[in-house]
Motif scaffolding. Structure first.
Motif: not given
Length: 277
Positions: A228-255
């Motif tokens: 419960r106290s570490q929810r801010p880190g879990l929020i970051m994890a939710a945001i970053y994992q969603t970002l990773l999902d988006e990057i992967e869904h776009d087949r790594f169009q990061v160049l």
């Protein structure tokens, strides 16, 4: 402008996912984490916004002295003035702040990493130690929670590296290990010239899989009593994992582009994670 207001403005301007993770914290902890984040931004900007490496090194040397001055009770910068009251309260260690500066110095002196262990060392300085400091501010009662935060910082940094491959290459920095570039037959010139091909996609899938494993390892270390106290880190994890999902869904169009989430989506993920507890 008060030191706290300076730090708040520094954090809000960045638009970072980090900012969304502590919106729901109690005021005192929010002030502490905002001051820590502002410090990270200051030393990062000293490198990223300075074209002359000599000037950047001088700025980092000044910050080293300023941290020592703060620990001696004589801070002069708004960030250290804001951070000082929280050092003892949350058992924050000056050596960890100095370790963050070490990471910034690595960006001045090292632009390539031969293998993953070398990259891991950089990631510890750039993000793992920030995780430890953050978890202490949020409230960690179990020592394993600091190990969780350190591993989570690694996962965040690996995600950042995936997102910023093209942008970093144009700045002359390639964080992807040399031996892995060779393994997947991708050259530095391919990254710099944005040559997108199947080899690059396979290389980036390998990086994404490793980042996901780091998230899994981190969550396994989080002590239930500290969740419960570490929810801010879990929020970051939710945001970053969603970002990773988006990057992967776009087949790594990061160049040639920087894939990101909208502020409203970050806020939604933050609120949903917070209320879930």
């Amino acid at each position: 402008m008060s030191p706290d207001e300076y730090c708040q403005e520094k954090a809000a301007k960045s638009g970072s996912s980090f900012y969304y993770s502590f919106l729901f914290l109690p005021q005192e902890r929010r002030r502490a984490i905002t001051a820590l984040y502002a410090f990270c931004r200051e030393v990062d900007d000293a490198v990223d916004e300075t074209s002359d490496s000599g000037v950047a090194a001088t700025k980092l040397a000044w910050w080293r002295k300023e941290i020592s001055a703060m620990l001696a009770g004589a801070p002069t910068h708004p960030v250290t003035l804001a951070l000082q009251p929280h050092m003892a309260r949350y058992a924050l260690e000056g050596r960890h702040l100095q370790a963050i500066i070490d990471g910034m110095e690595m960006d001045l002196t090292q632009t390539r990493y031969l293998d993953y262990p070398g990259l891991q060392k950089y990631c510890w300085h750039a993000a793992g130690v920030v995780g430890i400091l953050s978890a202490s501010i949020f409230g960690a009662s179990n020592p394993a929670t600091l190990q969780y935060a350190e591993k989570l910082g690694l996962a965040f940094q690996l995600t950042n590296i995936i997102r910023d491959v093209g942008e970093d290459a144009r700045k002359g920095r390639i964080y992807l290990p040399v031996n892995e570039l060779q393994q997947f037959q991708v050259t530095a010139a391919d990254l710099l010239n944005a040559r997108y091909n199947d080899n690059f996609v396979r290389l980036m899938q390998f990086q994404a899989d490793r980042a996901r494993e780091a998230y899994r390892e981190a969550f396994a270390l989080l002590a239930p009593e500290d969740r419960r106290s570490q929810r801010p880190g879990l929020i970051m994890a939710a945001i970053y994992q969603t970002l990773l999902d988006e990057i992967e869904h776009d087949r790594f169009q990061v160049l040639q582009q920087r894939i990101s989430l909208t502020p409203i989506r970050k806020l939604w993920l933050a609120w949903k994670t917070w209320v879930r507890g």
